[in-house]
Design a protein around this motif. Sequence first.
Motif, PDB file in Angstrom:
ATOM      1  N   MET A 155      57.401  -6.408  27.334  1.00 24.02           N
ATOM      2  CA  MET A 155      56.078  -6.060  27.801  1.00 24.02           C
ATOM      3  C   MET A 155      55.072  -6.225  26.658  1.00 24.02           C
ATOM      4  O   MET A 155      55.306  -5.795  25.540  1.00 24.02           O
ATOM      5  N   THR A 156      53.962  -6.825  26.945  1.00 24.43           N
ATOM      6  CA  THR A 156      52.933  -7.067  25.946  1.00 24.43           C
ATOM      7  C   THR A 156      51.981  -5.884  25.856  1.00 24.43           C
ATOM      8  O   THR A 156      51.542  -5.354  26.864  1.00 24.43           O
ATOM      9  N   GLU A 157      51.692  -5.491  24.632  1.00 25.76           N
ATOM     10  CA  GLU A 157      50.752  -4.389  24.403  1.00 25.76           C
ATOM     11  C   GLU A 157      49.319  -4.878  24.588  1.00 25.76           C
ATOM     12  O   GLU A 157      48.992  -5.998  24.225  1.00 25.76           O
ATOM     13  N   GLN A 158      48.481  -4.008  25.119  1.00 26.60           N
ATOM     14  CA  GLN A 158      47.051  -4.262  25.191  1.00 26.60           C
ATOM     15  C   GLN A 158      46.428  -3.707  23.920  1.00 26.60           C
ATOM     16  O   GLN A 158      46.488  -2.500  23.682  1.00 26.60           O
ATOM     17  N   ILE A 159      45.850  -4.565  23.101  1.00 23.16           N
ATOM     18  CA  ILE A 159      45.195  -4.129  21.871  1.00 23.16           C
ATOM     19  C   ILE A 159      43.702  -4.410  22.006  1.00 23.16           C
ATOM     20  O   ILE A 159      43.306  -5.530  22.322  1.00 23.16           O
ATOM     21  N   GLU A 160      42.903  -3.371  21.771  1.00 24.58           N
ATOM     22  CA  GLU A 160      41.457  -3.492  21.874  1.00 24.58           C
ATOM     23  C   GLU A 160      40.824  -2.920  20.611  1.00 24.58           C
ATOM     24  O   GLU A 160      41.188  -1.834  20.165  1.00 24.58           O
ATOM     25  N   ILE A 161      39.883  -3.667  20.055  1.00 22.42           N
ATOM     26  CA  ILE A 161      39.148  -3.219  18.871  1.00 22.42           C
ATOM     27  C   ILE A 161      37.684  -3.088  19.260  1.00 22.42           C
ATOM     28  O   ILE A 161      37.101  -4.023  19.815  1.00 22.42           O
ATOM     29  N   THR A 162      37.124  -1.924  18.988  1.00 23.37           N
ATOM     30  CA  THR A 162      35.730  -1.657  19.348  1.00 23.37           C
ATOM     31  C   THR A 162      34.985  -1.056  18.161  1.00 23.37           C
ATOM     32  O   THR A 162      35.592  -0.490  17.251  1.00 23.37           O
ATOM     33  N   ARG A 163      33.671  -1.173  18.218  1.00 25.95           N
ATOM     34  CA  ARG A 163      32.805  -0.546  17.218  1.00 25.95           C
ATOM     35  C   ARG A 163      32.229   0.710  17.851  1.00 25.95           C
ATOM     36  O   ARG A 163      31.531   0.634  18.865  1.00 25.95           O
ATOM     37  N   ALA A 164      32.537   1.860  17.263  1.00 28.87           N
ATOM     38  CA  ALA A 164      32.051   3.150  17.767  1.00 28.87           C
ATOM     39  C   ALA A 164      30.932   3.624  16.850  1.00 28.87           C
ATOM     40  O   ALA A 164      31.170   4.344  15.878  1.00 28.87           O
ATOM     41  N   ASP A 165      29.711   3.201  17.134  1.00 25.72           N
ATOM     42  CA  ASP A 165      28.576   3.535  16.273  1.00 25.72           C
ATOM     43  C   ASP A 165      28.362   5.034  16.142  1.00 25.72           C
ATOM     44  O   ASP A 165      27.991   5.516  15.075  1.00 25.72           O
ATOM     45  N   ASP A 166      28.617   5.784  17.218  1.00 20.35           N
ATOM     46  CA  ASP A 166      28.406   7.234  17.168  1.00 20.35           C
ATOM     47  C   ASP A 166      29.356   7.929  16.197  1.00 20.35           C
ATOM     48  O   ASP A 166      29.059   9.000  15.693  1.00 20.35           O
ATOM     49  N   ARG A 167      30.514   7.312  15.922  1.00 25.39           N
ATOM     50  CA  ARG A 167      31.481   7.869  14.971  1.00 25.39           C
ATOM     51  C   ARG A 167      31.510   7.078  13.665  1.00 25.39           C
ATOM     52  O   ARG A 167      32.307   7.367  12.786  1.00 25.39           O
ATOM     53  N   GLN A 168      30.663   6.075  13.567  1.00 24.57           N
ATOM     54  CA  GLN A 168      30.578   5.207  12.392  1.00 24.57           C
ATOM     55  C   GLN A 168      31.950   4.661  12.000  1.00 24.57           C
ATOM     56  O   GLN A 168      32.394   4.782  10.849  1.00 24.57           O
ATOM     57  N   ILE A 191      40.842   0.855  16.767  1.00 19.34           N
ATOM     58  CA  ILE A 191      41.840   0.003  17.397  1.00 19.34           C
ATOM     59  C   ILE A 191      42.655   0.869  18.352  1.00 19.34           C
ATOM     60  O   ILE A 191      43.117   1.959  17.985  1.00 19.34           O
ATOM     61  N   HIS A 192      42.755   0.402  19.587  1.00 22.16           N
ATOM     62  CA  HIS A 192      43.500   1.108  20.630  1.00 22.16           C
ATOM     63  C   HIS A 192      44.680   0.236  21.059  1.00 22.16           C
ATOM     64  O   HIS A 192      44.543  -0.981  21.186  1.00 22.16           O
ATOM     65  N   VAL A 193      45.812   0.870  21.266  1.00 22.70           N
ATOM     66  CA  VAL A 193      46.998   0.194  21.766  1.00 22.70           C
ATOM     67  C   VAL A 193      47.343   0.832  23.104  1.00 22.70           C
ATOM     68  O   VAL A 193      47.574   2.045  23.177  1.00 22.70           O
ATOM     69  N   ASP A 194      47.331   0.015  24.142  1.00 24.93           N
ATOM     70  CA  ASP A 194      47.577   0.507  25.498  1.00 24.93           C
ATOM     71  C   ASP A 194      46.711   1.728  25.819  1.00 24.93           C
ATOM     72  O   ASP A 194      47.170   2.707  26.405  1.00 24.93           O
ATOM     73  N   GLY A 195      45.464   1.685  25.382  1.00 26.28           N
ATOM     74  CA  GLY A 195      44.504   2.746  25.667  1.00 26.28           C
ATOM     75  C   GLY A 195      44.521   3.928  24.716  1.00 26.28           C
ATOM     76  O   GLY A 195      43.633   4.770  24.758  1.00 26.28           O
ATOM     77  N   ALA A 196      45.517   4.010  23.836  1.00 22.72           N
ATOM     78  CA  ALA A 196      45.622   5.125  22.889  1.00 22.72           C
ATOM     79  C   ALA A 196      45.021   4.726  21.538  1.00 22.72           C
ATOM     80  O   ALA A 196      45.250   3.615  21.048  1.00 22.72           O
ATOM     81  N   LEU A 197      44.255   5.647  20.953  1.00 20.16           N
ATOM     82  CA  LEU A 197      43.684   5.396  19.636  1.00 20.16           C
ATOM     83  C   LEU A 197      44.804   5.296  18.605  1.00 20.16           C
ATOM     84  O   LEU A 197      45.580   6.234  18.417  1.00 20.16           O
ATOM     85  N   ALA A 198      44.896   4.146  17.942  1.00 16.91           N
ATOM     86  CA  ALA A 198      45.945   3.914  16.955  1.00 16.91           C
ATOM     87  C   ALA A 198      45.418   3.975  15.528  1.00 16.91           C
ATOM     88  O   ALA A 198      46.196   4.155  14.585  1.00 16.91           O
ATOM     89  N   GLY A 199      44.108   3.826  15.360  1.00 15.39           N
ATOM     90  CA  GLY A 199      43.550   3.875  14.013  1.00 15.39           C
ATOM     91  C   GLY A 199      42.087   3.519  14.005  1.00 15.39           C
ATOM     92  O   GLY A 199      41.493   3.209  15.045  1.00 15.39           O
TER      93      GLY A 199
END
Length: 124
Positions: free
Chosen positions: A1-14, A18-26
Amino acid sequence: MTEQIEITRADDRQRYEIHVDGALAGWAEFRDTPTGKVLFPATEIDPAYGGRGLGSRLIDAAVRDVADQGRIAVPRCPFVVAYLRKHEIPGLVVEFPTAEQAAAHAAEHAAKQSGGADSPSVQG
């Protein structure tokens, strides 16, 4: 199964996250400086996600975003410094720390760690 990896810029938290399968990983913290530069003081990857290259993927996305904005990256986190010394990012201008700045940042980080902070480690 392939992991969903998403990287976003959270300006409010500066920070970039990086999220893995929807969970904050770092995350990689950033600070906008008064001179328009982007300072990277710290990067953390949850140990549960370590050894998978997530730190490198996160930093790559973050500094590419800075390059796309035409801004200067100012790495202070040792992981970000090492990453940028090894990888050339097209269009990115980097202002590396002096030896004194790097030593001061390392001492500050060590003091935080010895203060009992339960902080995830950086994993590349």
